[in-house]
Design an enzyme around this catalytic site. Sequence first.
Site: not given
Ligand SMILES: Cc1cc2nc3c(=O)[nH]c(=O)nc-3n(C[C@H](O)[C@H](O)[C@H](O)COP(=O)(O)OP(=O)(O)OC[C@H]3O[C@@H](n4cnc5c(N)ncnc54)[C@H](O)[C@@H]3O)c2cc1C
Length: 494
Positions: A121, A233, A274, A331, A366
Amino acid sequence: MATRNPRPSSAADVVVVGAGAAGLYAALCAARERASVLLVSATPLAQTASYWAQGGLAAALAEDDSFELHLKDTERAGRELVRRSAAEILVREAPDCVRDLEALGVRFDADRFGQLALGLEGGHSVRRVVHAGGSATGRRVVRQLSALAVEEPRITVLEGTRARALWMHAGRCRGLICEDGRILAARAIVLSTGGAAALWGHTTNPPGSVGGGLLLAHAAGAQLADLELLQFHPTAVTGVPGREGFLVTEAIRGEGATLHDASGERFVEELAPRDEVSQAIQISLEASGARSVGLDMRAIDPAHFPNVVASLREAGLDPARELIPVAPAAHYMMGGIVVDLHARSSLPGLYAVGESSCTGLHGANRLASNSLSECFVFARRAISSALSEPAPGEPSAAAAELRELSCEPAIPAAEPSTRAALWRDAGILRTGEGLSRLLDDPHPLARLIARSALARTESRGAHRRRDFPERDPRLDHRHVLVGAGESISWQTWS
Ligand SMILES: Cc1cc2nc3c(=O)[nH]c(=O)nc-3n(C[C@H](O)[C@H](O)[C@H](O)COP(=O)(O)OP(=O)(O)OC[C@H]3O[C@@H](n4cnc5c(N)ncnc54)[C@H](O)[C@@H]3O)c2cc1C
C-alpha cells in the site's frame, strides 16, 4: 440535571466500550487473564469501521522487511510528528499480534507456498500488509473475534447499549454510566469507541464514527490531542447513488491501478503517502471543476479483491471496462484521547485504544494499515496495565452517589449542518477564515477541531492550510493538546 433512574448494575474487572477490532481484542485479552469483562457496544458489528476495513494490517514479516524499514516508512509518512517510542512498539509487537490472531482462528490469505500473502500500500517500501478474504480483512477479523467473545463466559456483551458519561470519583475513573441508566463499575474503563471521520460531510466511515468517546473523555477531564489531523482517503467512490463514500482500497493501487484527471492524464505518484495523493486530487478537481478523478483498475485481477469488485458491480460500475469515479473523503482521525505507551489516558483508571486514542504513532499522516495493527498492539498493552488497577467500587454505592451528581448528556448528534461545515471549512485545504467560522458550530467536537486547526499555523501531513502553505520546522514533534473547556496548549512527546 441529576442522572435519571440510576440503576445499580454490575461490577467487573474491566469495562470495554466499543466492539470493533480494538474493543473485541481487549476483551479477549482480559478474559485470557481470567478477568471479568463487560463489553458495551452501541451499534451492531457491521457498523464498526473495523468491519469495513479492507486492506489489512501492517507487520514487518517478509524476508526483505525489517523493524527499521517499517519504522522508517511510518516516520516518513508521519511528517516529523511521529512519536517514536509508540511507533517502535507498534513495529516491534505487530508481528506477534498477527500470530496471536492466527492462533485465535483468524485465517489470513496465504500464497501458493502457504506463507502469509502480503499486500503493498501507499508509503510502504515493501509488501507488509496481512489480509484476509482479499479485501475483506476487517469483516473476517471482526467475525472471528466477536464469535469468540460471545462464547467466552468471562465476557458479558451489552449490545445496543450506549455510553452516556464516565463515572469519576476522587479524580479516578471508576465506571461507566449508560444511556439506559445502568452503572458499570470496574478497575478500568477502556474506551475503544472508534474515530470521528463521520463528522465530515463526505466520509468512508460508518455513521457511528462521530467521536463519541472523545467527548466522554473530554467531559470527564481527559486530555485530547492532534484533532486537526484527519486523514482523507484518496479513493472513495463519488457521484454513484448508494455507493457514496465507498472505499476502494489502496491495495488496488498497490497492484497497479492508476489515477487519471479530467483530461485522462496521470497526475500523481499513486503509491505516495495518502496526504500527497489526496491533496493532488483535490488540486486537480479544483483546476478542472470535475467532481471526481478516474481510477483505472481494468488491469487488476478481480479475483484478488472480490468484495470491492462485487460492490462496484452492484452499483452499476464495471471495473473491468470503465474508470471508477473517485474523490477524497474523510477517513481516519489521527488525533484522539491522549494515551501513554500502556494506553493510559491522563485520568487514572481511564484507558483508550484503537482509533479513539492518540498514541502519536501516526504523526500527521497515518501510514496505510498501521491502524488495525495499533488496535491490537495497544489493546493488549492496555489490558496488561488495566488489571493492576485497584478493585472496583460497589455499583450500589455509585448509584447513591450519582443521584447527587450532574450528568448532562455528553454526546450530541452530528447534524447535517455540522457535517457540511466541517467538510467545507476543515476539509483537505483549509484557511484561517473558514476554521474561525467553525468556532460557532453547535457541535463541541467541531469547535475543538477548529481550535486545534487554527493553532497549527502551518501545513503538515493531512493538515493543509492555504494561508500557511509551508511546514514550520519549529512545530516538528509539537502536538496540539486540548485540555479543560476548550483550552489549547502545545506539548512535545518522545
Ligand atoms: C472503509 C474503511 C476501510 C479501512 N481499511 C483499513 C485497513 O485496511 N487497514 C487499517 O489498518 N485500517 C483501516 N481502516 C481504519 C480502521 O478500520 C479503523 O481505524 C479501526 O478499525 C478502528 O477500530 P476501533 O476498534 O478503534 O473502532 P471501530 O471499529 O470504529 O469500533 C467502534 C465501536 O465503538 C462503539 N461505540 C461508539 N460510540 C459508542 C458509545 N457512545 N457507546 C457505546 N459504544 C460506542 C461502536 O458501536 C463500535 O462498536 C479502514 C477504515 C474504514 C472506514
